[in-house]
Design an enzyme around this catalytic site. Structure first.
Site, PDB file in Angstrom:
ATOM      1  N   HIS A  97      31.487  32.476  35.545  1.00 22.09           N
ATOM      2  CA  HIS A  97      32.136  33.474  36.348  1.00 22.09           C
ATOM      3  C   HIS A  97      31.777  33.695  37.774  1.00 22.09           C
ATOM      4  CE1 HIS A  97      34.694  37.394  35.635  1.00 22.09           C
ATOM      5  NE2 HIS A  97      34.774  36.761  37.087  1.00 22.09           N
ATOM      6  N   GLU A 140      31.922  37.612  27.953  1.00 21.75           N
ATOM      7  CA  GLU A 140      31.003  36.711  28.815  1.00 21.75           C
ATOM      8  C   GLU A 140      29.819  37.645  28.840  1.00 21.75           C
ATOM      9  OE1 GLU A 140      33.087  37.111  32.636  1.00 21.75           O
ATOM     10  OE2 GLU A 140      34.475  35.845  32.061  1.00 21.75           O
TER      11      GLU A 140
END
Length: 534
Positions: A283, A261
């Site tokens: 997220h 990420e």
């Protein structure tokens, strides 16, 4: 006396400042400005951060007065917990602040997949009116499978039941009684995969759960099924997911988390972003105003407790609080005993007694009950387990917990035993103690078999019929695989009966080798135990 300095390194809600109260000198700094941060830490007793500020070994070294680092959120990737612990600095977070937000986002992904909301939105923005292209499916009377029936899983179950969905779940650590309370049917993982129209995963990320939804599971799913991951990146094998989505093995996926990420160029996650049957978010599980405020207020309360010398429920590295120095060394021991207990349990726990025997009976040992529960749940639930939510996790699972204290300990100054009843009617007990001037943590009994072995990171526990040559069998197989046995204890009650062997090994043992050894010695019990540091 000057007030303790509390440093706010990132923007937090006004309610967070209010929760700190008037007893501190509250200062602010831009945590992303490294020189300014290091300078401001010089006299800080506490620092509150979110995700952008790095509190690493350098930052901790620059803060000689620092007592607590508070992360207003769940993750702690930006805090060097090991360096903080070595410096005697407590680290706290807000483990329950985002559970409602995460549950609601999961439901949002399910609705978006069922009704193609993002794709239809984008198409209409492009000036197209393509109603037939985005015909969806109702949730009514469909089956949703929840992998991991912890706090978030239970919230999702309640919300989807309002859509008249059939809710099934897989969670090896939840009793059928608890599932019944939630109106959820417990099933095995393969059955969940095969029956579900929507699969959502809410497990902790461990070596056992990483990639637990992969090619084999996608082959078992309905071609009309959707899978959702709002928990941890890596629980779903992204390469296998890409193949399943592009070949039509499943209908679609909703993803809020990724192995890397943000997704890196050239990685599988980037390829997933381009697929028309994937709904993605960056997220956002905790990204609501309410979750952020809850997180801020929670850690502000923890800072107040820490600087006041009280027990801090959400401490992730030290127990903190008003605990007698004679009791304190028992906390990490009991947490480890809890992990060992959970690893040895072959069915859900229904009741647990935390027994404290010996000289400790004259002290307040209530924290050891919390430590036991924290250890038991550490590796089996998706939430971050702390001293405040461990009793709640037990209550949610219908586990009755008692603390029993007496002064009877024949062989050691103190012995702590975790004794539990399992849902299949069996009993399990694990005992430990601290020995010597170094207070070495040791296992001293498992199910009535007396052993004495220091607790290390990797253990194997096996129970088998005692007969000549067994040690040679597993010793040879582990040796041939390059697995070094660093320590071993064997206990039995009578010759020719069952023997319990506890091994300490220097590295994890592959599952294939474990199965081979188990079969070779015809073990009745065979478990690999990996201790997660407190």
């Amino acid at each position: 006396m000057p007030k303790p300095v509390v440093l706010i390194a990132e923007e937090l809600s006004p309610a967070t400042i209010d929760a700190l109260g008037p007893d501190f000198d509250v200062r602010s700094v831009d945590g992303t400005d490294r020189p300014a941060l290091l300078a401001a830490l010089a006299d800080a007793a506490a620092v509150l951060v979110r995700s952008a500020t790095k509190i690493d070994a350098e930052a901790i070294a620059a803060a000689p007065a620092l007592q607590v680092v508070a992360r207003a959120g769940v993750g702690l990737d930006n805090v060097d917990i090991a360096a903080a612990t070595a410096a005697g600095v407590m680290v706290v977070n807000a483990p329950t602040s985002n559970i409602i937000s995460a549950a609601e986002l999961t439901v949002g992904h399910i609705l978006s997949l069922a009704r193609h909301i993002p794709a239809a939105h984008s198409s209409l923005q492009d000036g197209l009116w393509k109603r037939s292209a985005y015909t969806g499916t109702e949730l009514f009377e469909k089956t949703v499978g929840i992998i991991g029936l912890g706090r978030i899983g239970a919230l999702i179950a309640a919300r989807l039941q309002a859509f008249d969905m059939r809710v099934i779940a897989y969670d090896p650590y939840v009793t059928s009684a608890r599932a019944q309370q939630l109106g959820v049917q417990l099933v095995e993982l393969d059955a969940l995969i095969e029956q579900s129209d929507f699969v959502t995963i809410h497990m902790p990320k461990t070596p056992e759960t990483t990639g637990m939804i992969g090619a084999a599971q996608f082959r078992r799913m309905k071609p009309t099924a959707y899978v959702v991951n709002v928990a941890r990146g890596g629980l779903i094998d992204e390469s296998a997911l890409y193949d399943a989505l592009t070949t039509g093995e499943i209908a679609g996926a909703g993803l809020d988390v990724f192995t890397s990420e943000p997704p890196v160029e050239g990685g599988t996650a980037v390829r997933l972003l381009d697929l028309p049957n994937v709904v993605v978010t960056p997220h956002l599980g905790a990204s609501t105003d309410e979750a952020q405020e809850k997180a801020g207020v929670s850690v502000a309360n923890s800072v107040r407790l820490a600087l006041g010398g009280d027990l801090v429920p959400d401490a992730v590295n030290v127990a903190g609080g008003a605990i007698d120095p004679y009791v304190r060394p028992g906390i990490p021991l009991v947490e480890k005993l809890g992990q060992i207990f959970a690893a040895l349990a072959h069915s859900p726990l229904t009741s647990l007694d935390v027994e404290v025997h010996g000289e400790l009976q004259g002290y307040d040992v209530s924290v050891l009950k919390l430590a036991a529960l924290k250890g038991v749940f550490t590796n089996i639930v998706s939430e971050t387990v702390s001293y405040v939510n461990a009793p709640l996790l037990a209550e949610q699972r219908g586990v009755e917990v008692r603390l029993l204290v007496d002064d009877v300990s024949d062989e050691y100054r103190n012995v702590i035993t975790l004794r539990g009843a399992l849902s299949d009617g069996s009993q399990l007990s694990v005992s430990g103690t601290l020995t010597g001037t170094k207070q070495t943590e040791k296992i001293v009994d498992i199910n009535g078999y007396a052993v004495e072995l220091p607790i290390e990171k990797h253990h194997i526990v096996m129970l088998y019929t005692d007969r000549p040559g067994i040690v040679a069998v597993y010793g040879q197989k582990l040796g041939e695989a390059g697995i070094n046995i660093a320590g071993m204890q064997i206990a039995r009650r009578n010759a020719g009966g069952q023997a319990l062997s506890v091994l300490t090994v220097d590295s994890p043992v592959p599952d294939e080798l474990l199965d081979e050894v188990r079969s070779a010695i015809s073990a009745d019990l065979f478990r690999q135990i990996e201790i997660t540091p407190s």
